[in-house]
Design a protein around this motif. Structure first.
Motif, short mmCIF file in Angstrom:
data_model
loop_
_atom_site.label_atom_id
_atom_site.label_comp_id
_atom_site.label_asym_id
_atom_site.label_seq_id
_atom_site.Cartn_x
_atom_site.Cartn_y
_atom_site.Cartn_z
N UNK A 225 0.88 -1.17 0.00
CA UNK A 225 0.00 0.00 0.00
C UNK A 225 0.91 1.21 0.00
N UNK A 227 1.04 5.29 0.08
CA UNK A 227 0.23 6.47 0.39
C UNK A 227 1.09 7.71 0.33
N UNK A 228 0.45 8.84 0.18
CA UNK A 228 1.20 10.09 0.06
C UNK A 228 1.85 10.51 1.39
N UNK A 229 1.20 10.18 2.50
CA UNK A 229 1.70 10.52 3.83
C UNK A 229 2.02 12.01 4.01
N UNK A 230 1.15 12.87 3.49
CA UNK A 230 1.33 14.31 3.70
C UNK A 230 0.57 14.70 4.97
N UNK A 252 -12.60 15.50 -5.16
CA UNK A 252 -13.43 14.75 -4.22
C UNK A 252 -14.50 15.60 -3.54
N UNK A 254 -16.85 17.37 -5.26
CA UNK A 254 -18.04 17.54 -6.10
C UNK A 254 -19.25 16.80 -5.60
N UNK B 219 -18.02 7.71 -0.48
CA UNK B 219 -17.23 8.48 0.49
C UNK B 219 -17.65 8.04 1.88
N UNK B 243 -19.44 16.97 2.38
CA UNK B 243 -18.74 16.21 1.34
C UNK B 243 -19.69 15.60 0.31
N UNK B 244 -20.96 15.55 0.62
CA UNK B 244 -21.99 14.99 -0.28
C UNK B 244 -21.73 13.51 -0.62
N UNK B 277 -14.00 6.01 -2.63
CA UNK B 277 -13.01 6.90 -3.26
C UNK B 277 -12.30 7.72 -2.18
N UNK B 278 -13.06 8.08 -1.14
CA UNK B 278 -12.49 8.90 -0.06
C UNK B 278 -12.86 8.30 1.29
N UNK B 294 -10.12 -0.95 5.53
CA UNK B 294 -10.24 0.25 4.69
C UNK B 294 -9.00 0.53 3.85
N UNK B 295 -8.07 -0.43 3.84
CA UNK B 295 -6.80 -0.18 3.16
C UNK B 295 -6.95 -0.05 1.65
N UNK B 296 -8.03 -0.52 1.08
CA UNK B 296 -8.23 -0.42 -0.36
C UNK B 296 -8.94 0.86 -0.78
N UNK B 297 -9.14 1.78 0.15
CA UNK B 297 -9.81 3.04 -0.18
C UNK B 297 -8.96 3.85 -1.17
N UNK B 298 -9.63 4.69 -1.97
CA UNK B 298 -8.92 5.52 -2.93
C UNK B 298 -7.97 6.48 -2.23
N UNK B 299 -8.54 7.43 -1.51
CA UNK B 299 -7.73 8.42 -0.81
C UNK B 299 -8.09 8.36 0.68
N UNK B 300 -7.06 8.32 1.53
CA UNK B 300 -7.32 8.23 2.98
C UNK B 300 -6.88 9.51 3.67
N UNK B 301 -7.78 10.10 4.44
CA UNK B 301 -7.49 11.31 5.21
C UNK B 301 -7.62 10.99 6.69
N UNK B 315 -2.18 7.06 5.71
CA UNK B 315 -3.02 8.14 5.18
C UNK B 315 -2.32 8.88 4.03
N UNK B 316 -3.11 9.43 3.11
CA UNK B 316 -2.55 10.30 2.08
C UNK B 316 -2.39 11.71 2.64
#
Ligand SMILES: Cc1cc2nc3c(=O)[nH]c(=O)nc-3n(C[C@H](O)[C@H](O)[C@H](O)COP(=O)(O)OP(=O)(O)OC[C@H]3O[C@@H](n4cnc5c(N)ncnc54)[C@H](O)[C@@H]3O)c2cc1C
Ligand SMILES: Nc1ncnc2c1ncn2[C@@H]1O[C@H](COP(=O)(O)O)[C@@H](O)[C@H]1O
Lengths: 254, 338
Positions: A225, A227-230, A252, A254, B219, B243-244, B277-278, B294-301, B315-316
Motif C-alpha cells: 500500500x 500512500x502520500x503521507x502528507x 473529491x 463535487x 465516500x 462532502x456529499x 473513493x475517499x 479500509x486499506x483499499x480506499x482511494x484516498x485516505x485522510x 493516510x494520504x
C-alpha cells in the motif's frame, strides 16, 4: 469445575514491517504476545471460577518460549498451565487435535474457552474444531456468559442477529473482545505467578506423534500500500485550508 | 521434500485416489449460495465433479429450482426435522453427506454461522479448512486458497493436502451466473443422521441496523474513540454532509462496546471491508485491525491529535490536531469550496 482456556502466542501483528524489496511481511524478530482476545477468554474463565468454583488451566500449543507469555495469564489468576510443543508443520487440524488430546489427558474439562479468533490467523477455527473433536456443544461469539453449576447461558453476536443459547456441561465457548475487560495483574500477582506450575508435554506424551496437516501454507504474499503521507501539523487554519485545497484538487468535493 | 510426502502428493493428484464425486455448496444466504455456485461450476469442470447444493431445514422447497438455474447439478434437501439450525446438528448432516456422496470440495458461506460450521465439519472429517477464502483455484492438481492473515498484513497461499477441501467464501467474491431457466437438475430429499447435543437456542433477537451500506459507499467519514460522547457524532455527520454522497463508518469500539452507531457502520478485519473513493478517519488510532477493513480506499485522510498515531502511516493526507477544533473549520472550508 474444570475450566480450560486455550491461549496462543502470536507475533504482534501491529509491529510487522514490509520487506522493501520483496514487498512481503517480515516476521522474524517481531515481538510476541498472547493473542489479544485470549486474555478476554482467560478473564472470563477466572470470573466463572470466582462464581462457581473450580480450577483454570491455560493450554497453549506453541514453541518453548510461549511459557513466558503464559505466565501473564497465570498472573491474572489462572491456576496452572500446559504447554504442548508444536510440531514443525502445524495447521488448524494439527493444533486442534493436540488441544483436544491434551484436554483428554487432563481428564477432560467441563468448560473450554477460546477467543472468537486470533490476531495472526483470524479464522476462529480452533474453538469449533476442538468442540467437534470432543463431540460437545459449541457456543460461539459470546459477548455475555452466565455460568451456573448445571448450565451455561450465553448471549452471542452472530453478525445478523443476537442469539441467546444455553448448554449443559461440557461445553466449548468462544468469546468476543466485548465480553469483559481483562484485569491487569498486580506486582504481587506477577511475582506469585512464578510459582504456578506449567507442564510441558510433547506430542508423543499425548498420543499424537504422527499428525499430518490438512493444509500447507506455500507462500505469504505482501499487501503493498503506498500512500502520500502528507501530514499538516502546523497552524490549524493553514492545515485545514491546505487539506481542503488538496481534496478539491483530487476532485473529491463535487 | 521427503519421499513420503512426495508420494502422498502424487497420490493426491491422482483423481481416482480421492474418489470424489462432487463439489458441495451450502449457505443459508441464497444470494451467497448462487455466487459460490458460479465458482463451483468453474472448478467442477476442472475437477470433473458434479455440483451439489444443500438445503437444510424445512420449508425450503421453492429454493431448489433457484439453485439449479444458477448452476447446481443436484440439490439435496435434508434435516427437515430440524427447526433450529445449530452448528452441532448441521455439521453432522454435512459430514454424512460428504462421506456418503464423496465430496472433493465443500464451499460454505462465510457468515459467522458458516465459519463455525465449516470448522466443526473439517474437524469431524479430519481435513484442512481455509476460512474467508478470497481466491480459490487449482494449481498442479491441488486445490489452493488465498486468505488474509496477520490482521491484514499478508495473504497466505494455502494448498490442500487433505480431501474434501473445506473453504468458507465471503459475499461478493464471485459474480453469480445469469439465471439459466432451461437448466435441468435433480432434487432429492434425503434424511441424514445427526446427533443430539446439550445446547439449545433460547431466544433470537434481530440485530439493530441503521441501514448503512458502507460496502458500496463512495465516500466514508468514520469516527473512533477520539470522540468524547455519542452526541458529538453530529460533527462527522456535518462533515459528511458537506462532502456529499457520504456514509458514516466507525471503529469497532464505537459500534461493539459503546453502541453509538449500529454494527452496519463497523469497519475493519471483523467488520465491513470498504473501498470508497475517499475515507476520512477522525479520532481513529489506525490499529492494524481497523486498517484491514479500509486499506483499499482511494484516498485516505486522517484527523488525530497524536502525531504518532499509526493512522498517519496509512493516510494520504492528515491533520494533527484536536478533532473538536479541526472538524468545524474543515466543514466551513469545504463548504466554501463547493
Ligand atoms: C481480533 C480483533 C479484531 C478486531 N477487529 C476490528 C475491526 O474490525 N475494526 C476496528 O476498528 N477495530 C477492530 N479491532 C480493535 C482494534 O485493535 C482497535 O482496538 C480499535 O480499532 C481502536 O479503535 P479506535 O481507533 O476508535 O480507538 P483508540 O485506539 O482508542 O484510538 C482513539 C484515537 O483517537 C485519538 N484522539 C483522542 N482524542 C482526540 C481528539 N480530541 N481529537 C483527535 N484525535 C483524538 C487518539 O490519539 C487515538 O489515536 C479488533 C481487535 C482484535 C483483537
Ligand atoms: N496454538 C494454540 N494454542 C492454544 N490455543 C489456540 C491456539 N491457536 C488458536 N487457539 C485458540 O483458538 C482461538 C482462535 O484461533 P484461530 O482459529 O487461529 O483464529 C484463539 O484465540 C485461541 O483461543
Amino acid at each position: 469445575m474444570n475450566i480450560v482456556v486455550c491461549a496462543k502466542q502470536v507475533v504482534d501483528v501491529g509491529e510487522i514491517k514490509v520487506n522493501p524489496s520483496s514487498g512481503k511481511p517480515m516476521l522474524e524478530g517481531i515481538p510476541k504476545k498472547i493473542s489479544d482476545i485470549d486474555k478476554n477468554a482467560c478473564e472470563e474463565a477466572i470470573k466463572v471460577r470466582e462464581k462457581v468454583g473450580g480450577k483454570v488451566t491455560v493450554l497453549t500449543v506453541g514453541t518453548p518460549d510461549a511459557k513466558e507469555r503464559m505466565k501473564e495469564l497465570l498472573a491474572m489468576g489462572a491456576d496452572n498451565g500446559v504447554l504442548v510443543t508444536v510440531p514443525d508443520k502445524a495447521d488448524h487440524l494439527v493444533t486442534s487435535t493436540l488441544i483436544s488430546k491434551a484436554i483428554q489427558k487432563m481428564g477432560g474439562a467441563d468448560l473450554i474457552i477460546c477467543a472468537e479468533a486470533s490476531i495472526d490467523q483470524f479464522s476462529g477455527q480452533i474453538g469449533p474444531r476442538v468442540a467437534g473433536l470432543l463431540n460437545i456443544p459449541q457456543l460461539t461469539y459470546c459477548y455475555k456468559v452466565t455460568a451456573e453449576p448445571q448450565k451455561l447461558t450465553a448471549e452471542r453476536n452472530l453478525g445478523d442477529r443476537l442469539v441467546t443459547s444455553e448448554s449443559s456441561y461440557p461445553v466449548l465457548v468462544t468469546v468476543t473482545k466485548e465480553v469483559n475487560q481483562p484485569r491487569l495483574p498486580s506486582l504481587m500477582q506477577i511475582l506469585g505467578s512464578a510459582k504456578k506450575p506449567i507442564e510441558v508435554w510433547g506430542t508423543s506424551d499425548i498420543g499424537a506423534a504422527d499428525l499430518k496437516p490438512g493444509i500447507e501454507t506455500i507462500d505469504i504474499k505482501g499487501v503493498a500500500m503506498s500512500r502520500k503521507n502528507i501530514v499538516f501539523k502546523d497552524d490549524l487554519d493553514e492545515s485545514v485550508s491546505k487539506l481542503a485545497d488538496s481534496l478539491s484538487k483530487e476532485g473529491l468535493l463535487g | 521434500m521427503t519421499n513420503r510426502s512426495l508420494s502422498l502428493l502424487t497420490a493426491y493428484q491422482r483423481k481416482d485416489y480421492w474418489g470424489d464425486k462432487m463439489v458441495v455448496v451450502y449457505s443459508e444466504n441464497q444470494k451467497l449460495a448462487c455466487e459460490m455456485l458460479s465458482k463451483a461450476r468453474e472448478l467442477s469442470a476442472e475437477l470433473n465433479e458434479k455440483v451439489t447444493a444443500v438445503l437444510i431445514g424445512n420449508g425450503k422447497d421453492q429454493l431448489s429450482s433457484e439453485l439449479i438455474i444458477h448452476g447446481a447439478d443436484k440439490v439435496v434437501m435434508t434435516g427437515a426435522s430440524l427447526s433450529d439450525l445449530k452448528a452441532e446438528e448441521v455439521s453432522d448432516l454435512l459430514c454424512a453427506l460428504a462421506k456418503e456422496e464423496g465430496a472433493g470440495l465443500m464451499m460454505i458461506g462465510s457468515s459467522k454461522d458458516g465459519k463455525e460450521l465449516a470448522a466443526r465439519v473439517s474437524s469431524k472429517l479430519g481435513v484442512g479448512c481455509s476460512t474467508d477464502s478470497k481466491k480459490l483455484y487449482m494449481r498442479d492438481g491441488s486445490i489452493c486458497s488465498e486468505r488474509v492473515v496477520f490482521s491484514g498484513n499478508g495473504v497466505a497461499v494455502e494448498r490442500f493436502t487433505s480431501r474434501p477441501a473445506v473453504v468458507t467464501v465471503p459475499p461478493k467474491a464471485y459474480d453469480p451466473l445469469p439465471a439459466d431457466v432451461g437448466r435441468q437438475g435433480e432434487t432429492v430429499r434425503k434424511e441424514l443422521p445427526y446427533g443430539t447435543y446439550g445446547s439449545r437456542t433460547v431466544k433470537v433477537d434481530p440485530m439493530l441496523s441503521e441501514g448503512a451500506n458502507v460496502e458500496d459507499a463512495e465516500k466514508i467519514v468514520s469516527c473512533g474513540r477520539g470522540f468524547k460522547n455519542s452526541a458529538d457524532i453530529k460533527l462527522i455527520e456535518e462533515l459528511a454532509g458537506a462532502l456529499k454522497g457520504y456514509t458514516l463508518g466507525c471503529s469497532r469500539p464505537i459500534a461493539a462496546d459503546l453502541k453509538w452507531l449500529s454494527e452496519d457502520h463497523w469497519i475493519g478485519l471483523s467488520g465491513h471491508k470498504v473501498k470508497p473513493k475517499l475515507y476520512v478517519a477522525c479520532g481513529i488510532s489506525g490499529q492494524v485491525q481497523h486498517v484491514a477493513g479500509m486499506r483499499d480506499s482511494g484516498l485516505i485522510v486522517a484527523i488525530n491529535k497524536d502525531a504518532n498515531a499509526p493512522i498517519f502511516k496509512v493516510a494520504d493526507y492528515g491533520i494533527v490536531g484536536d478533532l473538536y477544533q479541526v472538524l468545524p473549520k474543515l466543514i466551513n472550508a469545504i463548504k466554501a469550496r463547493t
